[in-house]
Design an enzyme around this catalytic site. Structure first.
Site, short mmCIF file in Angstrom:
data_model
loop_
_atom_site.label_atom_id
_atom_site.label_comp_id
_atom_site.label_asym_id
_atom_site.label_seq_id
_atom_site.Cartn_x
_atom_site.Cartn_y
_atom_site.Cartn_z
N GLU A 195 8.24 5.12 -16.07
CA GLU A 195 7.42 6.46 -15.36
C GLU A 195 8.16 7.54 -15.66
OE1 GLU A 195 6.36 5.11 -11.34
OE2 GLU A 195 5.28 3.23 -12.07
N ASN A 215 7.62 1.64 -19.77
CA ASN A 215 6.48 0.92 -18.68
C ASN A 215 5.97 2.56 -18.10
OD1 ASN A 215 5.11 -1.02 -17.65
ND2 ASN A 215 6.10 -0.42 -15.71
N HIS A 218 -3.22 0.15 -13.03
CA HIS A 218 -3.83 0.12 -11.50
C HIS A 218 -5.06 0.80 -11.72
CE1 HIS A 218 -0.20 -1.52 -10.24
NE2 HIS A 218 0.58 -0.63 -10.90
N GLU A 241 0.87 -4.33 -14.99
CA GLU A 241 0.62 -4.39 -13.64
C GLU A 241 -0.78 -4.34 -13.23
OE1 GLU A 241 3.01 -1.18 -11.73
OE2 GLU A 241 4.63 -1.42 -13.18
N ASP A 258 -3.99 -4.37 -11.73
CA ASP A 258 -5.03 -4.77 -10.54
C ASP A 258 -6.20 -3.89 -10.63
OD1 ASP A 258 -3.89 -2.44 -9.47
OD2 ASP A 258 -2.64 -3.65 -8.09
O1 G3I Z 1 11.15 -4.41 2.28
C1 G3I Z 1 10.84 -3.34 3.21
C2 G3I Z 1 10.95 -3.98 4.74
O2 G3I Z 1 11.86 -4.55 5.29
C3 G3I Z 1 10.34 -2.58 5.87
O3 G3I Z 1 10.22 -3.17 6.88
C4 G3I Z 1 9.20 -1.95 5.15
C5 G3I Z 1 8.73 -0.81 5.79
O4 G3I Z 1 7.76 0.16 5.26
O5 G3I Z 1 9.51 -1.45 3.73
C6 G3I Z 1 9.74 -2.67 2.97
O6 G3I Z 1 10.10 -2.02 1.50
C7 G3I Z 1 8.66 -1.70 0.87
C8 G3I Z 1 8.49 -2.44 -0.04
O7 G3I Z 1 7.49 -2.15 -0.87
C9 G3I Z 1 8.18 -3.94 0.18
O8 G3I Z 1 7.06 -4.18 0.58
C10 G3I Z 1 8.88 -0.10 0.75
O9 G3I Z 1 8.83 0.46 1.90
C11 G3I Z 1 7.83 0.30 -0.25
O10 G3I Z 1 8.04 1.59 -0.78
C12 G3I Z 1 7.58 -0.63 -1.15
O11 G3I Z 1 6.67 -0.36 -2.47
C13 G3I Z 1 6.80 -0.65 -3.57
C14 G3I Z 1 6.57 0.45 -4.51
O12 G3I Z 1 6.71 0.00 -5.91
C15 G3I Z 1 8.00 1.17 -4.34
O13 G3I Z 1 9.08 0.47 -4.96
C16 G3I Z 1 5.42 -1.53 -3.71
O14 G3I Z 1 5.56 -2.80 -3.00
C17 G3I Z 1 5.24 -2.16 -5.24
O15 G3I Z 1 4.13 -2.74 -5.48
C18 G3I Z 1 5.25 -0.76 -6.26
O16 G3I Z 1 5.32 -1.18 -7.66
C19 G3I Z 1 5.22 0.04 -8.45
C20 G3I Z 1 5.81 -0.54 -9.82
O17 G3I Z 1 7.35 -0.85 -9.36
C21 G3I Z 1 5.90 0.50 -10.43
N1 G3I Z 1 4.54 0.89 -10.92
C22 G3I Z 1 3.57 1.44 -9.72
C23 G3I Z 1 3.73 0.25 -8.68
C24 G3I Z 1 2.78 0.54 -7.83
O18 G3I Z 1 3.27 1.85 -7.00
#
Ligand code: G3I
Length: 351
Positions: free
Chosen positions: A145, A191, A229, A260, A262
């Site tokens: 990105e 990506n 997405h 990715e 969905d």
């Molecule tokens: O693991 C912690 C947990 O311990 C805590 O309690 C909680 C509180 O909010 O946060 C948890 O971490 C979160 C993590 O996902 C796991 O669920 C983060 O806050 C949250 O920011 C994170 O979001 C992820 C996001 O990328 C940022 O990395 C999403 O799950 C994930 O689906 C998303 O994936 C991205 C791809 O990498 C790139 N393309 C877009 C895609 C969707 O945004």
């Protein structure tokens, strides 16, 4: 009478033997899912994954914030767990990702490093991580990105805040070179999201120009990941626009992987979608799979999660959900049947 019963039983057994990965294998395309190791402790999660998919990728656990939460202290455990699972089940492990503008650890994002320091930090990180997973990760999203909506390079610590001291796409080129040096056999991908449709889309133009330029500069890049997405609205990503984009990217000699996928739909307070939305979603899944299969260079179709039990959508898009091919209880949804059908495993039902 008896032979008819035998035929019917054989047909039923055949239908039951179909899986996404089996059908994908026959068509020469990997079928993957983004996963997390905590969920893999749930038996139905792990067994569905192993049965249906030929590729996995960490949804979050192989990002910088997860891998190096403290400077110099690397946590490879989740990635190693995924590598073991993949090996045990004859699957590929896709790596996501080595360089991104977000989800970086606090020590890095708030470290006030100079450009020269950031250059060295990125190089060390990529060398260490791609080196650790050498031979285990078959393909990496090296840079994720890096482009903005209007097609220019996105502001980030790697590009211009303060950047790595390299101009333009220089940091992207270097990231790929470092990854290639660390694991020469790994396939290296750029990506991106929102760059799927070739029609009237500055970002997809920019991705095309970026990777074309990288190839011209001799940068070791092997493919483009198109995230997908999407919604059921064909205007968001059209069949023809996706087709044209995959055609022009693969014409460069690059692979395309749908990384990715969905398809979010409106849901009620219980997270349930209407039957008509699930049918529209299924058509969309089938359409995306069919477009990929038209192109020998489209080598993987991966969903972002696989069960509605674990998906980023409800949190990110309140009022939407049910975006994946398996429901909350790991039961196959119409979207799953549509994927199988598009993969040629089942007869058309005329939908
Ligand atoms: O693991 C912690 C947990 O311990 C805590 O309690 C909680 C509180 O909010 O946060 C948890 O971490 C979160 C993590 O996902 C796991 O669920 C983060 O806050 C949250 O920011 C994170 O979001 C992820 C996001 O990328 C940022 O990395 C999403 O799950 C994930 O689906 C998303 O994936 C991205 C791809 O990498 C790139 N393309 C877009 C895609 C969707 O945004």
């Amino acid at each position: 009478m008896r032979s008819l019963a035998i035929l019917l039983l054989a047909a039923l057994a055949h239908a039951q033997a179909q899986t996404l990965r089996g059908a994908g294998d026959k068509r020469g395309v990997l079928v993957g899912a983004a996963v997390d190791t905590r969920s893999m402790a749930v038996e139905a999660y792990a067994s569905t994954l192993a049965r249906e998919f030929s590729m996995i990728e960490a949804e979050n656990e192989m990002k910088w914030a997860a891998v190096e939460p403290t400077q110099g202290v690397f946590n490879f455990k989740p990635g190693d767990t995924l590598a073991e699972f993949a090996q045990a089940h004859g699957m590929k492990l896709r790596g996501h990702n080595l360089c991104w503008h977000i989800y970086n650890p606090g020590w890095l994002a708030k470290g006030n490093f100079t450009a020269a320091e950031l250059n060295a930090l990125l190089r060390t990180y990529i060398t260490t991580v791609a080196g650790h997973f050498k031979g285990k990760v078959f393909a990496w999203d090296v840079v994720n990105e890096a482009l903005g909506e209007s097609g220019g390079l996105r502001d980030s610590i790697w590009y211009n805040q303060p950047g790595t001291g390299l101009t333009g796409a220089g940091y992207i080129d270097e990231a790929f070179r470092w990854a290639h040096a660390a694991d020469p056999a790994a396939l290296l991908f750029y990506n991106e999201y929102g760059a799927e449709d070739a029609t009237d889309n500055p970002k997809s133009e920019a991705v095309y120009e970026l990777v074309k330029g990288m190839l011209a500069r001799g940068v070791p890049i092997h493919g483009v990941g198109l995230q997908l997405h999407i919604t059921t609205n064909p205007k968001s990503v059209s069949r023809g626009g996706l087709d044209a984009n995959i055609a022009r990217l693969t014409a460069l000699g690059l692979q395309v992987q749908l990384t990715e996928l969905d398809v979010r739909v409106p849901v009620d307070a219980e997270g349930k979608a209407s039957a008509s939305d699930l049918a529209a979603q299924a058509r969309r899944y089938g359409e995306i799979v069919s477009v990929c299969l038209k192109h020998p260079g489209c080598t993987a179709i991966q969903t972002w999660g696989f069960t509605d039990r674990r998906s980023w959508i409800p949190k990110q898009y309140p009022g939407f959900g049910a975006a994946l091919p398996f429901d909350f209880n790991f039961q196959a949804k119409p979207a799953y049947a549509a994927m199988l059908q598009a993969l040629g495993a089942t007869e058309s039902t005329g939908n």
